[in-house]
Design an enzyme around this catalytic site. Structure first.
Site, PDB file in Angstrom:
ATOM      1  N   THR A 112      67.644 106.962 -17.062  1.00 45.69           N
ATOM      2  CA  THR A 112      67.398 106.720 -15.518  1.00 45.69           C
ATOM      3  C   THR A 112      66.479 108.041 -15.112  1.00 45.69           C
ATOM      4  OG1 THR A 112      69.277 105.403 -15.056  1.00 45.69           O
ATOM      5  CG2 THR A 112      68.423 106.534 -13.295  1.00 45.69           C
ATOM      6  N   ASN A 149      66.078  94.998 -22.075  1.00 43.85           N
ATOM      7  CA  ASN A 149      67.684  94.846 -22.183  1.00 43.85           C
ATOM      8  C   ASN A 149      68.268  93.963 -22.263  1.00 43.85           C
ATOM      9  OD1 ASN A 149      66.368  95.587 -19.549  1.00 43.85           O
ATOM     10  ND2 ASN A 149      68.615  95.767 -19.024  1.00 43.85           N
ATOM     11  N   GLN A 191      66.073 100.310 -25.536  1.00 43.07           N
ATOM     12  CA  GLN A 191      66.680  99.704 -26.131  1.00 43.07           C
ATOM     13  C   GLN A 191      66.050  99.383 -27.634  1.00 43.07           C
ATOM     14  OE1 GLN A 191      69.340  97.558 -25.339  1.00 43.07           O
ATOM     15  NE2 GLN A 191      69.500  98.272 -23.490  1.00 43.07           N
ATOM     16  N   SER A 249      67.506 107.345 -24.127  1.00 38.63           N
ATOM     17  CA  SER A 249      68.896 107.519 -23.920  1.00 38.63           C
ATOM     18  C   SER A 249      69.843 107.550 -24.982  1.00 38.63           C
ATOM     19  CB  SER A 249      69.303 106.440 -22.874  1.00 38.63           C
ATOM     20  OG  SER A 249      70.492 106.665 -22.272  1.00 38.63           O
ATOM     21  N   HIS A 268      73.051 107.199 -25.485  1.00 38.28           N
ATOM     22  CA  HIS A 268      74.212 106.478 -25.718  1.00 38.28           C
ATOM     23  C   HIS A 268      73.967 104.979 -26.013  1.00 38.28           C
ATOM     24  CE1 HIS A 268      74.357 103.943 -21.737  1.00 38.28           C
ATOM     25  NE2 HIS A 268      73.411 104.882 -21.545  1.00 38.28           N
ATOM     26  N   THR A 305      70.842 124.040 -16.682  1.00 36.56           N
ATOM     27  CA  THR A 305      71.348 124.406 -17.873  1.00 36.56           C
ATOM     28  C   THR A 305      71.276 123.451 -18.966  1.00 36.56           C
ATOM     29  OG1 THR A 305      72.488 126.181 -16.618  1.00 36.56           O
ATOM     30  CG2 THR A 305      73.102 125.521 -19.124  1.00 36.56           C
ATOM     31  N   CYS A 310      74.413  96.958 -15.493  1.00 40.15           N
ATOM     32  CA  CYS A 310      74.079  97.716 -14.161  1.00 40.15           C
ATOM     33  C   CYS A 310      74.061  96.674 -13.002  1.00 40.15           C
ATOM     34  CB  CYS A 310      72.804  98.250 -14.027  1.00 40.15           C
ATOM     35  SG  CYS A 310      72.441  99.144 -15.728  1.00 40.15           S
TER      36      CYS A 310
HETATM   37  N1  PMP Z   1      66.298 101.455 -19.304  1.00 42.42           N
HETATM   38  C1  PMP Z   1      66.864 100.472 -20.166  1.00 42.42           C
HETATM   39  C2  PMP Z   1      66.163  99.397 -20.533  1.00 42.42           C
HETATM   40  C3  PMP Z   1      68.362 100.481 -20.058  1.00 42.42           C
HETATM   41  O1  PMP Z   1      68.966  99.374 -21.015  1.00 42.42           O
HETATM   42  C4  PMP Z   1      69.002 101.432 -19.822  1.00 42.42           C
HETATM   43  C5  PMP Z   1      70.661 101.457 -19.568  1.00 42.42           C
HETATM   44  N2  PMP Z   1      71.067 100.007 -19.237  1.00 42.42           N
HETATM   45  C6  PMP Z   1      68.331 102.392 -18.834  1.00 42.42           C
HETATM   46  C7  PMP Z   1      67.007 102.384 -18.849  1.00 42.42           C
HETATM   47  C8  PMP Z   1      69.155 103.610 -18.322  1.00 42.42           C
HETATM   48  O2  PMP Z   1      69.538 104.356 -19.201  1.00 42.42           O
HETATM   49  P1  PMP Z   1      70.753 105.549 -18.657  1.00 42.42           P
HETATM   50  O3  PMP Z   1      71.941 104.687 -19.065  1.00 42.42           O
HETATM   51  O4  PMP Z   1      70.472 106.370 -19.792  1.00 42.42           O
HETATM   52  O5  PMP Z   1      70.361 105.877 -17.359  1.00 42.42           O
END
Ligand code: PMP
Length: 395
Positions: free
Chosen positions: A72, A151, A179, A199, A201, A237, A325
């Site tokens: 994000t 996604n 993705q 990202s 995670h 940081t 989301c």
């Molecule tokens: N872009 C895409 C295509 C995603 O799937 C996501 C997470 N759902 C994000 C951006 C946002 O990533 P983050 O959770 O690291 O903010």
């Protein structure tokens, strides 16, 4: 009951090997990488080693990687950072109708600031046509942002082709590769991108950390001001454990990608075939071949995705309707509407996303329970009753 997780596109569990590498950086190696003493220098070298690993895997140079708090932030930085840095050159931004909200909401905010936005349509498979990109460019275009892989429906975009178009016209080109990273090869030169978001995670690393690749020479204004971390491109940081974990996760994903993507694609195809073979009026969304190896998005006509999700959850199976989301809203997914689905059909769509720990048995279990769930829900569905009474659907 064994729980089955098929929502890897929303987030992945961290790989225990990643955690092992991170742990010493919470306790033993806790120094601030900006400090001059040995505690700081120790963590500084860990951050720099991580930067080298991540950049190497992308075909980038270490100082082209900016560590941030996730995609994000990476997307916000890429879009706002370019828009504000190139404001004197123009105000036109090209993006697509199927971007993640961290892109689409950011361009919506930029529109309020006086930027002009072209939202390119996609075809029924969710594909952007590079010719549309070419046609949309005018003398005021400063930025193109098209995601690498979607996604929700897993469609992989022709990023290299679009990159070439952008390069020829010296327009900054950004891709959200959240993705695709860890699932398919991602090389910044092959894709011809100037900015790329990732990202951790989403590829078995920790949450709350990610990176933005910034090609050398790309003009970008920082979002966060403060200290001079990340060469003043992102103050704050360093999240040392997170950054170390990002590199470990990226390395592991890269090492296993060739084998793992084939394994997942086999399971994905088995799942798609199993479901569409056993359930009538169930159709695959996204591109038939240009799709992520771990994504299966299926519409179950005449019923609500939310009800399917709840029934699956009672069987211990976790999937998703829309993206994580947006799944708290009742608005149908903008991605599914963009590929031409009606509101009803979009509402009846489920995303199954597979991952490192998905097994044959997991897939078999879904294929076993889903037809019963769908039949039960259809019996209660007025939409379904209407269709059958009109003789449109024969059973
Ligand atoms: N872009 C895409 C295509 C995603 O799937 C996501 C997470 N759902 C994000 C951006 C946002 O990533 P983050 O959770 O690291 O903010």
């Amino acid at each position: 009951m064994k729980r089955i997780y098929l929502d890897y596109a929303a987030t992945t569990p961290a790989d225990p090997r990643v955690i092992d590498e991170m742990l010493p950086f919470f306790t033993e190696h806790f120094g601030n990488p900006s400090s001059v003493h040995s505690f700081g220098q120790e963590t500084k070298s860990a951050v720099e080693a991580a930067r080298e690993t991540v950049s190497g895997l992308l075909g980038a140079a270490p100082d082209e990687i900016v560590f941030v708090s996730g995609a994000t932030e990476a997307n916000n930085t890429a879009l706002k950072g370019t828009a504000f840095a190139k404001r004197d050159k123009g105000n036109h931004i090209i993006t697509s109708a199927i971007e993640h909200h961290s892109v689409s909401e950011t361009v919506a905010a930029l529109k309020k600031e006086g930027f002009r936005i072209t939202n390119l349509p996609v075809d029924r498979y969710g594909m952007v046509d590079p010719d549309d990109v070419k046609k949309a460019i005018d003398e005021k275009t400063i930025l193109i942002s098209i995601m690498h892989a979607n996604n929700e429906i897993g469609t992989i975009q022709p990023i290299a082709e679009i990159g070439k178009i952008a390069r020829e016209r010296s327009i900054t080109f950004h891709t959200d590769a959240v993705q695709s990273l860890g699932h398919i090869p991602v090389n910044v030169d092959d894709l011809d991108v100037d900015l790329l978001s990732g990202s951790s995670h989403k590829f078995y690393g920790p949450k709350g950390v990610g990176f933005l690749y910034v090609r050398k020479g790309t003009k970008l204004t920082a979002l966060l001001f403060g200290g001079d971390q990340e060469k003043r491109r992102r103050a704050g940081t360093h999240n040392t454990p997170g950054i170390v974990g990002t590199a470990a996760a990226a390395r592991i994903a890269h090492e296993s990608m060739a084998e793992e993507s084939v394994r997942e694609a086999v399971l994905r195809d088995r799942l798609i075939k199993g479901i569409t073979g056993a359930v009538q009026d169930a159709s695959l969304n996204g591109h038939p071949t240009m799709r992520l190896p771990n994504n299966a998005n299926i519409s179950f006509h005449f019923i609500e995705g939310e009800s399917i999700l709840l029934s699956l959850d009672m069987e211990g199976i976790a999937a998703s309707s829309g993206s994580a989301c947006t799944s708290s809203t009742l608005e149908p997914s903008h991605v599914l509407l963009a590929i031409g689905l009606s509101h009803e059909v979009a509402h009846g769509s489920i995303r199954f996303s597979l991952g490192r720990w998905t097994t044959d048995e997991d897939v078999a279990r879904v294929i076993e329970v889903l037809p019963g769930i769908v039949s039960r829900l259809r019996v209660m569905s007025p939409l379904f009753a209407e269709r059958t009474s009109h003789g449109i659907v024969q059973r």
